[in-house]
Write an enzyme that holds these catalytic residues in place. Structure first.
Site, short mmCIF file in Angstrom:
data_model
loop_
_atom_site.label_atom_id
_atom_site.label_comp_id
_atom_site.label_asym_id
_atom_site.label_seq_id
_atom_site.Cartn_x
_atom_site.Cartn_y
_atom_site.Cartn_z
N GLY A 83 0.77 -1.24 0.00
CA GLY A 83 0.00 0.00 0.00
C GLY A 83 0.80 1.28 0.00
CG ASP A 84 -0.16 6.17 -0.19
OD1 ASP A 84 -0.42 6.92 0.77
OD2 ASP A 84 0.49 6.53 -1.19
CE LYS A 87 6.54 2.66 -4.60
NZ LYS A 87 7.45 3.73 -4.76
CG LEU A 253 1.18 12.20 19.09
CD1 LEU A 253 0.61 11.10 19.97
CD2 LEU A 253 1.11 13.55 19.81
CG HIS A 313 -2.75 13.77 12.38
ND1 HIS A 313 -2.36 12.57 12.91
CD2 HIS A 313 -2.81 13.57 11.04
CE1 HIS A 313 -2.19 11.67 11.95
NE2 HIS A 313 -2.45 12.26 10.80
N1 LIG Z 1 -1.43 6.94 3.18
C1 LIG Z 1 -1.17 7.88 4.10
O1 LIG Z 1 -0.63 8.96 3.84
C2 LIG Z 1 -1.54 7.62 5.51
C3 LIG Z 1 -2.29 6.49 5.85
N2 LIG Z 1 -2.57 6.27 7.18
C4 LIG Z 1 -3.33 5.09 7.59
O2 LIG Z 1 -2.58 3.93 7.24
C5 LIG Z 1 -3.45 2.87 6.86
C6 LIG Z 1 -3.05 2.40 5.47
O3 LIG Z 1 -3.20 3.48 4.62
P1 LIG Z 1 -2.82 3.36 3.07
O4 LIG Z 1 -1.54 2.62 2.90
O5 LIG Z 1 -2.95 4.70 2.48
O6 LIG Z 1 -3.99 2.39 2.57
P2 LIG Z 1 -4.13 1.66 1.16
O7 LIG Z 1 -5.47 2.00 0.63
O8 LIG Z 1 -2.92 1.88 0.34
O9 LIG Z 1 -4.22 0.12 1.65
C7 LIG Z 1 -3.05 -0.59 2.05
C8 LIG Z 1 -3.17 -1.99 1.49
O10 LIG Z 1 -4.31 -2.61 2.08
C9 LIG Z 1 -4.97 -3.41 1.10
N3 LIG Z 1 -6.35 -2.92 1.00
C10 LIG Z 1 -6.76 -1.71 0.59
N4 LIG Z 1 -8.11 -1.63 0.65
C11 LIG Z 1 -8.54 -2.81 1.11
C12 LIG Z 1 -9.82 -3.36 1.40
N5 LIG Z 1 -10.92 -2.64 1.23
N6 LIG Z 1 -9.89 -4.62 1.87
C13 LIG Z 1 -8.77 -5.35 2.05
N7 LIG Z 1 -7.52 -4.90 1.80
C14 LIG Z 1 -7.42 -3.64 1.34
C15 LIG Z 1 -4.21 -3.26 -0.19
O11 LIG Z 1 -3.29 -4.34 -0.28
P3 LIG Z 1 -3.60 -5.71 -1.06
O12 LIG Z 1 -4.72 -5.45 -1.97
O13 LIG Z 1 -2.31 -6.03 -1.76
O14 LIG Z 1 -3.91 -6.68 0.00
C16 LIG Z 1 -3.43 -2.00 0.01
O15 LIG Z 1 -2.22 -1.99 -0.71
C17 LIG Z 1 -4.87 3.45 6.94
O16 LIG Z 1 -5.43 3.08 8.17
C18 LIG Z 1 -4.67 4.97 6.92
O17 LIG Z 1 -5.65 5.65 7.67
C19 LIG Z 1 -2.14 7.10 8.18
C20 LIG Z 1 -1.41 8.20 7.85
C21 LIG Z 1 -1.10 8.56 6.51
O1 LIG Z 2 -2.89 10.72 8.58
C1 LIG Z 2 -2.80 11.35 7.54
O2 LIG Z 2 -1.80 12.26 7.41
C2 LIG Z 2 -1.42 12.72 6.11
C3 LIG Z 2 -0.57 13.97 6.33
O3 LIG Z 2 0.59 13.58 7.00
P1 LIG Z 2 1.87 14.51 6.83
O4 LIG Z 2 2.86 13.96 7.79
O5 LIG Z 2 2.28 14.37 5.42
O6 LIG Z 2 1.41 15.91 7.16
C4 LIG Z 2 -2.62 13.03 5.26
O7 LIG Z 2 -2.21 13.41 3.94
C5 LIG Z 2 -3.50 11.80 5.18
O8 LIG Z 2 -4.68 12.11 4.46
C6 LIG Z 2 -3.89 11.34 6.56
O9 LIG Z 2 -4.48 10.05 6.47
#
Ligand SMILES: NC(=O)C1=CN([C@@H]2O[C@H](COP(=O)(O)OP(=O)(O)OC[C@H]3O[C@@H](n4cnc5c(N)ncnc54)[C@H](OP(=O)(O)O)[C@@H]3O)[C@@H](O)[C@H]2O)C=CC1
Ligand SMILES: O=C1O[C@H](COP(=O)(O)O)[C@@H](O)[C@H](O)[C@H]1O
Length: 562
Positions: A83-84, A87, A253, A313
């Site tokens: 996921g996002d 990476k 934090l 946050h």
């Molecule tokens: N992205 C960001 O900037 C931030 C994210 N977060 C938190 O981190 C967590 C992960 O975020 P993020 O990486 O952006 O999420 P993604 O949407 O990228 O999901 C991560 C991985 O989870 C799997 N996935 C996605 N959706 C589903 C689904 N509906 N059911 C089952 N598996 C799923 C996929 O992997 P696969 O399909 O290979 O199994 C995907 O690559 C979240 O809780 C988010 O709130 C917190 C701070 C910042």
């Molecule tokens: O938790 C999250 O934070 C990011 C912003 O984090 P930053 O450290 O880049 O300020 C936000 O973009 C994302 O939507 C949220 O899920």
């Protein structure tokens, strides 16, 4: 200077290991210097490490390495590795900890997700995101490849116990090959959408826990989407995970300025008498991003800006800003004070809430897409991408002081800051020179990002024979004061704390309960009353309604005046 500073760590007695660690880390950073324009082979910005820095870095690594080595061997498993966040943040943070010598020599990192990939395909996917905050002469690429030899990927379903058992076998094989039957700390990072936290946490705890040492689980925000689902999540996790092994991460934090907020408040007597309604007129906490959801609509549309950043946050920032001084720097004492102040926040009045959603805008020959133009967003969504609100803390210290919170995506800049606006100077002796009292009041700004810094806006005499005054800043800019050292990412700080077992910067379940109790009624009203957000152009300063809200409390948003 760095050499002198390096010896400082050896001679000076520090109040606590945390203080010593902070001092060593800041000295280490002070020793690093950015050489603008230099880039490593993988295209990331590099900087030179000053010749005398190794002693500081060695101090830092030695201090942490020693502590980490005592914790045994380390296996990390990142769930949602495709996921996002994994990476963008998680793998880069683990690599940086490895690079700076904060991980034990014996560590291994597993990625787990549904996406089908070979080990090599997975390594290719994360390689480009690994940062090198060092000069190329330090063979960064060699370190990247060495790190990747410790990275493995296993594809599996999140709800199939057999796949977790296969993961456990794969982890055990690598642990055996690398360090034999030694006591191993297993650390799970749930980098997955909240909707699958429970099956992953339960299966991981039941089938992949460390057989010889501790197992710790890092759970990402927003920890559910309201009070009921958060309670259900806490109860479900508690079936298999003790609170002491559960690390609810809020990466804000771990940001330098947020860590420095309590240091500034509680170690500088000059600020302590000012920190109340007696001197402070209002406090503003602003979060803005100059980009939209960009394909994250599948998650974001179910949460919205309030759940995404305000309930976590920005509320954490408010709690640290407004809390009473803790009895000690112990995690429980700090978190006790945060809970108390969150519980003192008055129920949110919907008249003090403004919601917005960004709309498309022409940009030269192109168009900046609106929220509803995002393919991952359902048609006609009313999900807010912006929110502004006035909160009030009903206690003796803050009675009547408006805390104005504002967060939005697709605005005119990316910035996060705290602005403290003080009352005007009584009597206004210099009214002839300064004119309007409010506009010439002092303002203390914590610039969380970008350009981390702290500055205090003051009235000052312009040098010369006359008596002309202007407003200027007492200004601490990290990039100059700390010689431009690349600051560690918040995730590095927090993942290291999990390895060290330090919960100071993590959310306790009663804090979470208090946060959802505060926001759930408002969130329910928004959905029940189908409140439509005010549209604002992509790249603007947000909905006009936010300015009317601020003026209702005789406040002007400080970030829109810069
Ligand atoms: N992205 C960001 O900037 C931030 C994210 N977060 C938190 O981190 C967590 C992960 O975020 P993020 O990486 O952006 O999420 P993604 O949407 O990228 O999901 C991560 C991985 O989870 C799997 N996935 C996605 N959706 C589903 C689904 N509906 N059911 C089952 N598996 C799923 C996929 O992997 P696969 O399909 O290979 O199994 C995907 O690559 C979240 O809780 C988010 O709130 C917190 C701070 C910042
Ligand atoms: O938790 C999250 O934070 C990011 C912003 O984090 P930053 O450290 O880049 O300020 C936000 O973009 C994302 O939507 C949220 O899920």
């Amino acid at each position: 200077m760095a050499a002198a500073a390096a010896s400082l760590g050896a001679s000076r007695a520090y109040a606590t290991p945390v203080a010593r660690g902070a001092a060593i880390r800041s000295r280490t950073r002070a020793a690093r210097k950015i050489i603008p324009g230099r880039r490593s082979a993988n295209g990331l910005r590099v900087d030179a490490v000053a010749a005398d820095a190794p002693s500081a870095i060695d101090d830092d690594a030695a201090m942490f390495k020693g502590k980490v080595k005592k914790s045994g061997k380390l296996s990390i498993c990142v769930f949602g590795a495709s996921g996002d966040l994994a990476k963008k943040k998680v793998y880069p943070a683990i690599f940086s900890l490895f690079y700076d010598g904060h991980l034990p020599d014996d560590f291994v990192v597993f990625g787990y997700a549904r996406s089908n990939m070979s080990n090599d395909e997975f390594k290719d996917r994360i390689r480009s995101s690994l940062p090198c905050r060092i000069s190329a002469a330090k063979d960064c690429d060699v370190k990247v490849e060495k790190f990747l030899t410790r990275c493995f990927y296993t594809a599996g379903q999140y709800d199939d116990p057999e796949d977790y058992k296969s993961l456990d076998v794969a982890m055990a094989e690598q642990e055996q090959a690398l360090w034999g039957d030694k006591k191993t700390l297993r650390l799970f990072y749930l980098s997955i959408p909240p909707s699958i936290f429970v099956p992953v946490a339960q299966n991981a705890a039941r089938h992949v826990s460390s057989k010889s040492g501790e197992t710790r689980v890092i759970v990402e925000k927003p920890f559910g989407r309201d009070l009921e689902s958060s309670r259900a999540l806490t109860e479900a996790l508690a079936q298999d995970l003790a609170e002491e092994h559960t690390y609810r991460i809020d990466h804000y934090l771990g940001k330098e300025l947020i860590e420095n907020l309590t240091v500034l408040r509680f170690s500088n007597i000059v600020f302590q008498p000012l920190w109340s309604r007696t001197y402070i007129r209002n406090v503003q906490i602003n979060f803005s991003e100059n980009f939209g959801t960009e394909g994250r609509g599948g998650y974001f549309d179910n949460y919205g800006i309030v759940r995404d950043v305000i309930q976590n946050h920005l509320l954490q920032i408010l709690a640290l800003f407004a809390m009473e001084e803790p009895a000690s720097l112990d995690a429980e004492d700090i978190r006790d004070e945060k809970v108390k102040v969150i519980r003192s926040i008055r129920p949110i009045d919907m008249d003090n809430v403004v919601l917005g959603q960004y709309k498309g805008k022409r940009d030269g020959d192109g168009v900046l897409p609106g929220y509803l133009d995002d393919d991952t967003v359902p048609p006609g969504s009313r999900c807010p991408t912006f929110a502004a609100m006035a909160l009030f803390i009903d206690n003796a210290r803050w009675d009547g002081v408006p805390f104005l919170i504002k967060a939005g995506k697709a605005l005119h800049k990316r910035q996060a800051e705290i602005r403290v606006q003080f009352h005007h100077s009584p009597g206004n002796l210099y009214k002839k020179q300064l004119g309007n009292r409010e506009e010439n009041s002092n303002e203390l700004v914590f610039r969380i990002q970008p350009d981390e810094g702290i500055y205090l806006n003051i009235n000052s005499k312009i040098p010369g024979l006359g008596m002309r005054l202007d407003q200027t800043d007492l200004d601490l800019q990290y990039k100059t004061k700390y010689s431009g050292g690349a600051l560690p990412d918040a995730y590095e700080r927090l993942i290291l704390d999990v390895v060290q077992g330090d919960k100071r910067l993590f959310i306790r379940n009663d804090e979470l309960e208090a946060a959802w109790k505060l926001f759930t009624p408002m969130l329910d009203r928004i959905e029940e009353d189908e409140i439509a957000p005010e549209l604002y152009p992509y790249g603007s300063r947000g909905p006009i309604g936010a300015h009317y809200l601020a003026s209702r409390w005789n406040v002007r948003w400080g970030d829109t005046m810069e």
